[in-house]
Write a protein that holds these residues in place. Structure first.
Motif, mmCIF file in Angstrom:
data_model
loop_
_atom_site.group_PDB
_atom_site.id
_atom_site.type_symbol
_atom_site.label_atom_id
_atom_site.label_comp_id
_atom_site.label_asym_id
_atom_site.label_seq_id
_atom_site.Cartn_x
_atom_site.Cartn_y
_atom_site.Cartn_z
ATOM 1 N N SER A 243 0.823 -1.208 0.000
ATOM 2 C CA SER A 243 0.000 0.000 0.000
ATOM 3 C C SER A 243 0.859 1.261 0.000
ATOM 4 O O SER A 243 0.333 2.370 -0.100
ATOM 5 C CB SER A 243 -0.921 0.019 1.223
ATOM 6 O OG SER A 243 -0.165 0.012 2.428
ATOM 7 N N SER A 289 1.636 -2.202 -6.979
ATOM 8 C CA SER A 289 0.718 -2.189 -5.849
ATOM 9 C C SER A 289 -0.699 -2.439 -6.346
ATOM 10 O O SER A 289 -1.075 -1.995 -7.443
ATOM 11 C CB SER A 289 0.785 -0.832 -5.146
ATOM 12 O OG SER A 289 -0.310 -0.658 -4.265
ATOM 13 N N LEU A 291 -3.089 -0.908 -5.509
ATOM 14 C CA LEU A 291 -3.729 0.404 -5.588
ATOM 15 C C LEU A 291 -3.627 1.020 -6.980
ATOM 16 O O LEU A 291 -4.394 1.920 -7.321
ATOM 17 C CB LEU A 291 -3.097 1.353 -4.564
ATOM 18 C CG LEU A 291 -3.216 0.954 -3.091
ATOM 19 C CD1 LEU A 291 -2.495 1.972 -2.209
ATOM 20 C CD2 LEU A 291 -4.675 0.826 -2.671
#
Length: 315
Positions: A243, A289, A291
């Protein structure tokens, strides 16, 4: 406490090849000199892994010595290596180019390999990562993921080509991006690096590229505490926090060492300065990631493949 100047018996136990059958070719035994330690989990560790790959592929004895940070200690180490039959020596840093230029004529049966320097004699080679594109793609990702339109490069020295690459890549992705650049002036000064990173974060930077293998881990930990993002450097650093680490710009030193050893074994290793990029499969991006949006990752992979084919970066 571990003796940085090396206990060769330990090296033999850790790295010595067991069999007597050697791969036919020029390669006999291989040595590695590192300025600090092989246990830094970044640059030094990469060099050590390169030795393990060479040992496994060619079934030859390999040795390493740590704390090799002056002309005098390097000369002594080379003499020891030569007595053991080493004929290929890697100096794991730019400083070794000068050291090797000075002593190579006294050791004509050894080929000396350094990094990011200027090899000047017939039995010396310098390996140079063309890091501009690596930084460029890192900059694109940083700009895409920044929520404040403020990203930062924390570099060791001004000459690093990945710095300009990161700057250009960030603006290519988002022209509204503001890029802060700070220089630590040392590969290993983690105190100054974290101070500069703190200033960046206080000024609104939310994606940091710590382009120094000796200080990037403490900077990543610092950025993680602030809830911001980083682009990892040299190694895949996603294990420090998926993260936090959006991706990493990888320099696959271990793979390059194996390639160079193969060239030397075949009698094809050139002297002078050699350059390597994405096209040589020794520079790449690391794990993304979760994300980072999947469609953006797909686009990045397309851009990288296009660069590998044409040598042209996105505009």
């Amino acid at each position: 406490m571990f003796n940085r100047f090396g206990i060769m018996l330990l090296c033999l136990l850790l790295l010595g090849a067991c069999g007597e059958t050697k791969t036919p070719g020029k390669l006999q035994k291989v040595g590695l000199l590192v300025p600090e330690t092989i246990n830094d989990q970044v640059w030094g560790t990469k060099g050590y892994k390169g030795m393990l790959k060479i040992q496994s592929k060619f079934n030859v004895d390999v040795f390493y010595k740590e704390g090799m940070n002056s002309q005098a200690v390097v000369e002594r180490a080379v003499e020891e290596f030569e007595q053991k039959g080493v004929n290929l020596i890697f100096g794991h840093g730019s400083e070794y180019a000068e050291y090797f230029n000075n002593i190579s004529k006294n050791h004509p049966k050894i080929h000396f390999v350094s990094f990011n320097g200027d090899a000047k004699t017939s039995n010396t080679t310098s390996l140079n990562f063309k890091a501009h594109a690596m930084g460029f793609f890192g900059g694109m990702i940083a700009a895409h993921m920044s929520k404040t339109n403020k990203v930062g490069v924390l570099a060791a020295y001004e000459w690093q080509p990945e710095i300009e690459g990161f700057y250009q890549g960030a603006l290519a992705e988002n022209k509204k991006t503001s890029v802060s650049i700070e220089y630590v002036g040392n590969w290993d000064d983690s105190t100054r690096a974290t101070q500069l990173a703190h200033q960046m974060l206080e000024n609104g930077v939310d994606v940091v590229y710590p382009a120094g293998d000796g200080f990037n881990v403490p900077v990543i930990e610092q950025v993680k505490e602030k809830g911001s993002y980083v682009i990892g450097y040299v190694s895949d650093q996603s294990d420090l926090g998926e993260s936090t680490v959006l991706t990493s710009t990888l320099q696959q030193v271990d793979t390059l060492y194996e390639k160079v050893a193969a060239q030397y074994n075949d009698g094809k290793l050139k002297s002078g300065n050699l350059s390597f990029d994405f096209q040589d499969n020794v520079i790449s991006l690391g794990k993304f990631s979760p994300l980072v949006p999947k469609d953006f990752i797909e686009n990045m992979n397309k851009q990288i493949n296009q660069y590998k084919k044409t040598g042209k970066l996105p505009k």
